[in-house]
Design a protein around this motif. Structure first.
Motif, PDB file in Angstrom:
ATOM      1  N   LYS A 115       0.816  -1.223   0.000  1.00  0.00           N
ATOM      2  CA  LYS A 115       0.000   0.000   0.000  1.00  0.00           C
ATOM      3  C   LYS A 115       0.845   1.266   0.000  1.00  0.00           C
ATOM      4  N   ASN A 146     -11.128  -8.773   4.264  1.00  0.00           N
ATOM      5  CA  ASN A 146     -10.423  -7.597   4.797  1.00  0.00           C
ATOM      6  C   ASN A 146     -11.357  -6.402   4.820  1.00  0.00           C
ATOM      7  N   ASN A 171      -9.544   3.352  -7.998  1.00  0.00           N
ATOM      8  CA  ASN A 171     -10.246   2.367  -7.165  1.00  0.00           C
ATOM      9  C   ASN A 171     -11.564   2.942  -6.660  1.00  0.00           C
ATOM     10  N   GLY A 216      -9.158 -11.791  -9.048  1.00  0.00           N
ATOM     11  CA  GLY A 216     -10.144 -12.442  -8.171  1.00  0.00           C
ATOM     12  C   GLY A 216     -10.072 -13.943  -8.243  1.00  0.00           C
ATOM     13  N   GLY A 217      -9.450 -14.537  -7.230  1.00  0.00           N
ATOM     14  CA  GLY A 217      -9.490 -15.992  -7.097  1.00  0.00           C
ATOM     15  C   GLY A 217      -8.452 -16.771  -7.871  1.00  0.00           C
ATOM     16  N   ILE A 244      -2.829 -11.010  -8.977  1.00  0.00           N
ATOM     17  CA  ILE A 244      -3.042 -11.921  -7.839  1.00  0.00           C
ATOM     18  C   ILE A 244      -2.734 -11.238  -6.505  1.00  0.00           C
TER      19      ILE A 244
HETATM   20  C1  LIG Z   1      -5.808  -7.487   2.539  1.00  0.00           C
HETATM   21  C2  LIG Z   1      -6.262  -6.950   1.224  1.00  0.00           C
HETATM   22  C3  LIG Z   1      -6.144  -5.600   0.946  1.00  0.00           C
HETATM   23  C4  LIG Z   1      -6.565  -5.099  -0.280  1.00  0.00           C
HETATM   24  N1  LIG Z   1      -6.413  -3.773  -0.538  1.00  0.00           N
HETATM   25  C5  LIG Z   1      -6.744  -3.292  -1.760  1.00  0.00           C
HETATM   26  C6  LIG Z   1      -6.504  -1.938  -2.093  1.00  0.00           C
HETATM   27  O1  LIG Z   1      -5.974  -1.153  -1.308  1.00  0.00           O
HETATM   28  N2  LIG Z   1      -6.874  -1.505  -3.330  1.00  0.00           N
HETATM   29  C7  LIG Z   1      -7.449  -2.340  -4.258  1.00  0.00           C
HETATM   30  O2  LIG Z   1      -7.752  -1.911  -5.358  1.00  0.00           O
HETATM   31  N3  LIG Z   1      -7.674  -3.639  -3.966  1.00  0.00           N
HETATM   32  C8  LIG Z   1      -7.322  -4.125  -2.757  1.00  0.00           C
HETATM   33  N4  LIG Z   1      -7.525  -5.445  -2.482  1.00  0.00           N
HETATM   34  C9  LIG Z   1      -8.163  -6.314  -3.507  1.00  0.00           C
HETATM   35  C10 LIG Z   1      -7.124  -7.040  -4.353  1.00  0.00           C
HETATM   36  O3  LIG Z   1      -6.349  -6.133  -5.083  1.00  0.00           O
HETATM   37  C11 LIG Z   1      -7.799  -8.023  -5.335  1.00  0.00           C
HETATM   38  O4  LIG Z   1      -8.488  -7.302  -6.317  1.00  0.00           O
HETATM   39  C12 LIG Z   1      -8.765  -8.954  -4.647  1.00  0.00           C
HETATM   40  O5  LIG Z   1      -8.219  -9.419  -3.435  1.00  0.00           O
HETATM   41  C13 LIG Z   1      -9.128 -10.167  -5.526  1.00  0.00           C
HETATM   42  O6  LIG Z   1      -7.993 -10.882  -5.882  1.00  0.00           O
HETATM   43  P1  LIG Z   1      -7.500 -12.208  -5.106  1.00  0.00           P
HETATM   44  O7  LIG Z   1      -8.662 -13.123  -5.022  1.00  0.00           O
HETATM   45  O8  LIG Z   1      -6.344 -12.684  -5.942  1.00  0.00           O
HETATM   46  O9  LIG Z   1      -7.050 -11.744  -3.758  1.00  0.00           O
HETATM   47  C14 LIG Z   1      -7.120  -5.974  -1.257  1.00  0.00           C
HETATM   48  C15 LIG Z   1      -7.226  -7.341  -0.968  1.00  0.00           C
HETATM   49  C16 LIG Z   1      -6.800  -7.836   0.246  1.00  0.00           C
HETATM   50  C17 LIG Z   1      -6.924  -9.311   0.510  1.00  0.00           C
END
Ligand SMILES: Cc1cc2nc3c(=O)[nH]c(=O)nc-3n(C[C@H](O)[C@H](O)[C@H](O)COP(=O)(O)O)c2cc1C
Length: 347
Positions: free
Chosen positions: A72, A117, A179, A297-298, A318
């Motif tokens: 972040k 989260n 975002n 996502g996923g 991811i």
């Molecule tokens: C702990 C955490 C913090 C996240 N913070 C952000 C963020 O600050 N900005 C954002 O666009 N997405 C954020 N995301 C979303 C991820 O970028 C991603 O789009 C989402 O987790 C789906 O992907 P995944 O299934 O591979 O985790 C966050 C996800 C997690 C798990």
């Protein structure tokens, strides 16, 4: 390497508080990136075949990127680039520093390989992120910067707040992700609807077009949208020329045990895969190849990454998969793409 992580490291790390572990990982990465031999060893272990792709005028060595929210404050970018990613999306950065929501705000759903989260854009602010990147750039891969809104900024002032953040960060990013889809900032998701999205993005695009280099923009959308909001976001993307990232985390709990309904926040990881893919597929159809689309996502392995590429994603990202499968997931995905004879022209 992935096997070792899953058998040993993950078992150990999962005994501790998730947020503490994340902070420790970022701190270690931040320190390691300045130790030449260590970084070189990580790069060596993570090396994999290149799958060069060009998207929105940017050249990527492969289509697998880091999703926003992992780094972040943009402080460990050089180390993360060494893990083999094709690109990094850093942030989400807000104009002013903010603490985010009260803890605990990060939960592991181990049986489901998922995370909930409600961090709430905890970050050190745009100036701090810019100072960090000043020391770490240039990197060998494209860097996207995700921008968001301060929690104490009203929805009426949102557009100005995003724009000011963009101005601070503009020279550091190769692309920008707007975002509007975090479920953890009050009313943020209302920005998806047609005119509001136009009023938000227009000043940023105008600013970019007045700079020496007009850089590409992507809007990151939620997986929980009404069909008409998805349609209007896609139509606007085509009209204004920005890409889309499908998707952020979901507020739905239908793919996890009912117990988790009482945990507010965004769900990510394996249970998000089907929903996110559905929205990605619809988005690809709606934009008809006129603007680029990233899938997030996923993704937890090569098959789930390939699925998104086959649905028409130009790039994939991811996050949760890294927590469950470890830092060599990118290499595992790229090896899978190679074994399945995937070629960028298949997109
Ligand atoms: C702990 C955490 C913090 C996240 N913070 C952000 C963020 O600050 N900005 C954002 O666009 N997405 C954020 N995301 C979303 C991820 O970028 C991603 O789009 C989402 O987790 C789906 O992907 P995944 O299934 O591979 O985790 C966050 C996800 C997690 C798990």
């Amino acid at each position: 390497m992935g096997f070792l992580y899953r058998k040993l490291v993950r078992r150990l790390l999962f005994n501790f508080n998730p947020e503490l572990m994340h902070d420790a990982a970022i701190k270690s990465a931040r320190a390691m990136q300045h130790v030449g031999p260590l970084s070189a060893m990580v790069r060596f272990l993570a090396r994999a075949k290149d799958f060069p792709v060009t998207v929105a005028g940017m050249k990527f060595r492969n289509p697998v990127g880091l999703a926003a929210g992992f780094d972040k404050n943009c402080e460990a970018a050089r180390f993360l680039a060494g893990l083999g990613f094709g690109f990094l999306e850093l942030g989400t950065v807000t104009l002013r520093p903010q603490p985010g929501n009260p803890r605990p705000r990060l939960f592991r759903l181990r049986e489901n390989k998922a995370i909930i989260n409600r961090m709430g854009f905890n970050n050190a602010g745009a100036w701090d992120a810019a100072r960090s990147l000043e020391k770490l750039l240039p990197l060998p891969i494209p860097v996207g910067i995700s921008v968001g809104k301060n929690a104490d900024c009203s929805m009426e002032d949102a557009s100005r707040n995003y724009l000011e953040t963009l101005k601070v960060m503009y020279s550091y990013g190769d692309y920008f992700a707007v975002n509007i889809s975090s479920p953890n900032t009050l009313q943020l998701r209302t920005l998806h609807s047609g005119e509001k999205l136009r009023r938000l993005v227009e000043p940023m695009l105008d600013f970019a077009s007045g700079q020496k280099k007009a850089k590409p923009f992507f809007v990151k959308i939620a997986p929980d949208l009404e069909e008409r909001d998805l349609e209007s976001a896609a139509a606007l993307a085509v009209e204004m020329g920005f890409g889309l990232i499908a998707t952020n985390t979901t507020v739905s709990r239908s793919a996890v045990p009912a117990y988790w309904k009482s945990y507010e926040g965004g769900l990510s990881g394996t249970p998000l895969r089907a929903l996110s893919n559905e929205v990605l597929g619809r988005t690809v159809v709606l934009v008809k190849g006129k603007v680029p689309v990233m899938g997030s996502g996923g993704i937890s392995d090569g098959a789930s990454a390939l699925e998104k590429l086959k649905l028409g994603a130009d790039l994939v990202q991811i996050y949760s998969g890294l927590i469950y499968e470890g830092p060599f997931l990118v290499k595992e995905i790229l090896e899978y793409l190679d074994r399945h004879h995937w070629h960028p022209s298949h997109r």
